[in-house]
Design a protein around this motif. Structure first.
Motif, PDB file in Angstrom:
ATOM      1  N   PRO A 279      41.450  66.380  -0.396  1.00  0.00           N
ATOM      2  CA  PRO A 279      42.419  65.771  -1.320  1.00  0.00           C
ATOM      3  C   PRO A 279      42.651  66.649  -2.547  1.00  0.00           C
ATOM      4  O   PRO A 279      41.735  67.293  -3.050  1.00  0.00           O
ATOM      5  CB  PRO A 279      41.754  64.445  -1.698  1.00  0.00           C
ATOM      6  CG  PRO A 279      40.297  64.673  -1.494  1.00  0.00           C
ATOM      7  CD  PRO A 279      40.200  65.632  -0.335  1.00  0.00           C
ATOM      8  N   ASN A 280      43.885  66.686  -2.990  1.00  0.00           N
ATOM      9  CA  ASN A 280      44.295  67.441  -4.180  1.00  0.00           C
ATOM     10  C   ASN A 280      44.063  68.943  -4.068  1.00  0.00           C
ATOM     11  O   ASN A 280      43.942  69.635  -5.075  1.00  0.00           O
ATOM     12  CB  ASN A 280      43.605  66.887  -5.431  1.00  0.00           C
ATOM     13  CG  ASN A 280      43.916  65.434  -5.638  1.00  0.00           C
ATOM     14  OD1 ASN A 280      45.060  65.020  -5.500  1.00  0.00           O
ATOM     15  ND2 ASN A 280      42.903  64.658  -5.934  1.00  0.00           N
ATOM     16  N   GLN A 281      43.978  69.449  -2.854  1.00  0.00           N
ATOM     17  CA  GLN A 281      43.840  70.880  -2.605  1.00  0.00           C
ATOM     18  C   GLN A 281      45.083  71.348  -1.835  1.00  0.00           C
ATOM     19  O   GLN A 281      45.764  70.554  -1.205  1.00  0.00           O
ATOM     20  CB  GLN A 281      42.580  71.185  -1.779  1.00  0.00           C
ATOM     21  CG  GLN A 281      41.291  70.605  -2.341  1.00  0.00           C
ATOM     22  CD  GLN A 281      40.969  71.103  -3.725  1.00  0.00           C
ATOM     23  OE1 GLN A 281      40.833  72.296  -3.962  1.00  0.00           O
ATOM     24  NE2 GLN A 281      40.854  70.186  -4.667  1.00  0.00           N
TER      25      GLN A 281
ATOM     26  N   GLY B  72      42.229  75.592  -4.136  1.00  0.00           N
ATOM     27  CA  GLY B  72      42.358  74.574  -5.168  1.00  0.00           C
ATOM     28  C   GLY B  72      41.220  74.681  -6.158  1.00  0.00           C
ATOM     29  O   GLY B  72      40.558  75.713  -6.243  1.00  0.00           O
TER      30      GLY B  72
END
Length: 90
Positions: free
Chosen positions: A5-7, A27
């Motif tokens: 997530p969020n990468q 990320g």
């Protein structure tokens, strides 16, 4: 991919039947790592930048105007030791 997530995740390669994938991940937690896996299991393969550890990465969120005035969001990845001076990168 839900595992990252969020990468930023890029599909690099796959088997003919799509049962296994090779992905590249960057990320604030990965400096450029390759993972291989299927729908049930993902395994670390190797690092693209073995000398840069996750603790050395600082992500700075910013935005800038395009020529037509549209505001473009961006993330800048800088070395952690320079995070205090992040305005120099914006």
């Amino acid at each position: 991919m839900a595992k990252f997530p969020n990468q930023s995740v890029w599909l690099q390669n796959w088997t003919l039947n799509w049962s296994e994938l090779l992905v590249y991940v960057e990320g604030d937690q990965y400096s450029g790592d390759y993972f291989v896996g299927d729908a049930k299991k993902v395994e670390f393969l190797t690092r693209a930048r073995p000398t840069i550890m996750a603790k050395d990465i600082q992500v700075v969120a910013t935005k800038y105007p395009a020529a037509d005035g549209l505001i473009i969001p961006a993330l800048i990845t800088i070395p952690t030791q320079h995070a205090q001076k992040s305005s120099n990168y914006l």
